[in-house]
Write an enzyme that holds these catalytic residues in place. Sequence first.
Site, PDB file in Angstrom:
ATOM      1  CG  ASP A  99      -1.103   9.417  -6.513  1.00  0.00           C
ATOM      2  OD1 ASP A  99      -0.945   8.653  -5.525  1.00  0.00           O
ATOM      3  OD2 ASP A  99      -2.162   9.465  -7.150  1.00  0.00           O
TER       4      ASP A  99
HETATM    5  C1  BGC Z   1      -3.771   7.035  -5.137  1.00  0.00           C
HETATM    6  C2  BGC Z   1      -3.718   8.139  -4.100  1.00  0.00           C
HETATM    7  C3  BGC Z   1      -3.439   7.541  -2.743  1.00  0.00           C
HETATM    8  C4  BGC Z   1      -2.134   6.795  -2.813  1.00  0.00           C
HETATM    9  C5  BGC Z   1      -1.713   6.187  -1.480  1.00  0.00           C
HETATM   10  C6  BGC Z   1      -2.560   6.125  -5.065  1.00  0.00           C
HETATM   11  O1  BGC Z   1      -2.781   4.978  -5.814  1.00  0.00           O
HETATM   12  O2  BGC Z   1      -3.869   7.597  -6.416  1.00  0.00           O
HETATM   13  O3  BGC Z   1      -4.920   8.849  -4.116  1.00  0.00           O
HETATM   14  O4  BGC Z   1      -3.409   8.558  -1.785  1.00  0.00           O
HETATM   15  O5  BGC Z   1      -2.270   5.728  -3.741  1.00  0.00           O
HETATM   16  O6  BGC Z   1      -2.455   5.094  -1.151  1.00  0.00           O
END
Ligand code: BGC
Length: 873
Positions: A782
Amino acid sequence: MAKLYASKSPEVTARERRNGERARKIAPQGMVLLKNGGSLPFKNVKTLAAFGSGIRRTIKGGTGSGDVNTRTVVNVQQGLEEAGYTIVSNDWLDLHDKNCQEASEAFTARIKKLFEQQGMKAFGEILSNPYKDPEVPLITSEHLGTKADAALYVIARTSGEGADRHPVPGDYELTENEKQNIEALSRVYDKIVVVLNVGGVIDTKYFRACPAVDAILLMSQAGNFSGYALADALSGKNSPSGHLTTTWAENYTDYPSALTFSHMNGNTDDEYYTDGIYVGYRYFDTFNVTPAYPFGYGLSYTTFDIHTDEVAINGADVVVKVTVKNTGAVYSGREVVQVYYSAPNDNGPEKPYQELAGFAKTKELAPGESQTLLIRFAAASMASYCEKYASYVLSGGRYYIRVGSSSRSTHIAAAIELSENKAVSVLQNKVQSDVELELIHPDCAPYTYAGEADEKAAAPVLTLDPDSIQTETITYSQAPEEMTTDKDFVITLDDVISGKADLKELVAQLTIEEMANLTVGAARGGGFEATSTIGLASNAVPGAAGDTTSMLIESRHIPNLVLADGPAGLRLSTHFVAGPDGTPIPGLSENPFDELINMGKEKPQRPDDAVDYYQYCTAIPIATLLAQTWDPDAVEAAGDIVGSEMEEFGVHLWLAPGMNIHRNPLCGRNFEYYSEDPLVAGICAAADTRGVQKHPGCGTTIKHFCLNNSEDNRNFINAHCSERAIREIYAKGFEIAVKTAQPLSLMSSYNLVNGEHAANKYDTLTSLLRDEWGFEGFVMTDWETTGSPFHNASDKKYPTSDAAGCIKAGNDLTEPGNAHDVEVIIRSVCSGDGAGGIQFAEEGIRYPITKAELQLCAYRILKVVKKIVESRG
Ligand code: BGC
């Protein structure tokens, strides 16, 4: 110059119209009719007294990276008016608008100040504390002056990543004004229709106790055509046929994790999953707690008869044949048939009262029409994980097969007798809890219903031959071997595709530096302070969340991959400006995140020869609504919408679907997830994946693996969970999606799993995911798990994850990446023969890695790049 796929025309395209219409048709199929005394569908209704925040400020989906930037959102008022209804309550709606406008201006002023004071840290604050509309005004007698044909009240709630919800008025509970407004309406109207424009569970006690509330429809959050879809559902043009995929409790405190979940006990460092496998209906049924609306529940404008024709054993499968008849006289509709099993509880691991085994949904049945459905599931899927023997085991004894239209309205259709315990798969315990958990156990009789004992006695008994079930034994990976080549020319990806060399040989030629760059996303800056904002790190497609490296394009013809969020559509900047060479100019795009981080800064000068580009995508219904359709074809169609837009805008991997389990209704991201049940989550994620991956060069990224079931302190929360609950509940949906749909990638979660960061956990990312389930794609982190400008890691109980730890665990790609991650990986690789003989005296090396381990991660990423290049050309 990089190719730009965006349109140069701002005009609405045929694709936008087509996809919007498709999403509009799907949405009512996942709206759940909770109550109907006859007010719905609207009959002889022309005028509407329409109140509640959801009428104009309709929520299409939640906030954060799960929000999709769209051209417009059709609110409920617009949808109803275009369908021919007249709204007579505009004074009240105008007043609420005015209050919201003022609140939003005050919020913007506060955020501006915060950015001035804290710089990028303010972004974290916005994520965890986003703008919310103020309390609704009270309805006075003036607002009720013109009597309408019907009264409608739309309750709206929103939430998003970075923050969990609270069991307080305005969130889980109704506000005083909302209650008083219903009260005021009930003095004039004896039948009120309540619509819930919410992404998760709220308290419904008040409505259920109010005699004037004649109908309750869970509209959920239906994307940018929300208003049209709701009007279709209320008018009966497309009648609601959704069923709940999560238990709606009578009281928040009825959920087993109610008092300890996330912030509720003041401790967001450690989350103890003492509820074990008792999540959702598994808990409510086994512990005999009566919910407000049970799992699987949903009404229709018509009525159905469900008749089980036959339950049979076919090889190693159980096959249930059911005929459904629309017994109503007026409306057509669709029914959901659910099959549950109750496993023998006097032998082997403790079992819940019942578990979902399979389901199917009818087509639209006209009054009097019938359809026969076949629901098939592997007998082996009824096995429980036994930690003592590190195996999935079917306990010997009697299994009851239950058929019905919700978890609390089934009948026993058959019993299946298994003469002995049978191991279904022989594994190793890999994810045991790091602490002694005080797991809850039932101390009462489970739920039952009148006639259950008689049904058990009368059930036809089928015999399951233990020999029909194959026992699978897993062999786990050894340390990888180094890849080598004797080719003396520079191998490119084209050479691999044309068969001149093997992909492993290409990898063997890459230097440690090249591989470190390949296994870290393309966003670069000095250290993590310099990385870009969550969800805005792509250099290739403005508004996409990240890229893989472009550094190997020239030397090896390895293109970068573009990764964009989800899950409620494709999240891109709707509008951006590029120079004549096609390079997007930062600070000139239309994207809420971009606008936030540039708040207070002077807008860059727009060059005279700049060009405008547009990327208008469709907001499909949120994942919970999609799951509530109980129709994998509908979910696949939603994935297909997204896939078509990925192709159009040059996106390769969709950072979706999200598929964490609804463990507790306060999780801020539940709207992005499907269900409390892993089978529903797994089947939906597989369907979404099929819809996306039928498009050449497009893939999904199932996320967040695993135990990302809360949001407060999400980067540092340590989820302590039993091996059995991880395997049967929290990882099961991922297992189903991987085994049945092979998503091209998977995202590990922010949190720690039993003491180790999910991104650094070999046991989940290699032993379970690859060795046991056969995952063929690559794993990415993530965003900014190794350090982030939005929080201060030094005041946390647990450290951040580590980029080299990712390599060691099989988390192939760190996103969105920074120069520090690359450096950590390079410094963590053993020099010499890679056998680990070299000392790691260097300060800060947490995870020594071998060259072979780094190669393996690079190889897995390139395997996906190759697949994408081959299919997209
Ligand atoms: C989220 C993810 C997301 C990523 C990219 C993170 O804050 O937890 O689900 O895909 O950001 O935007």
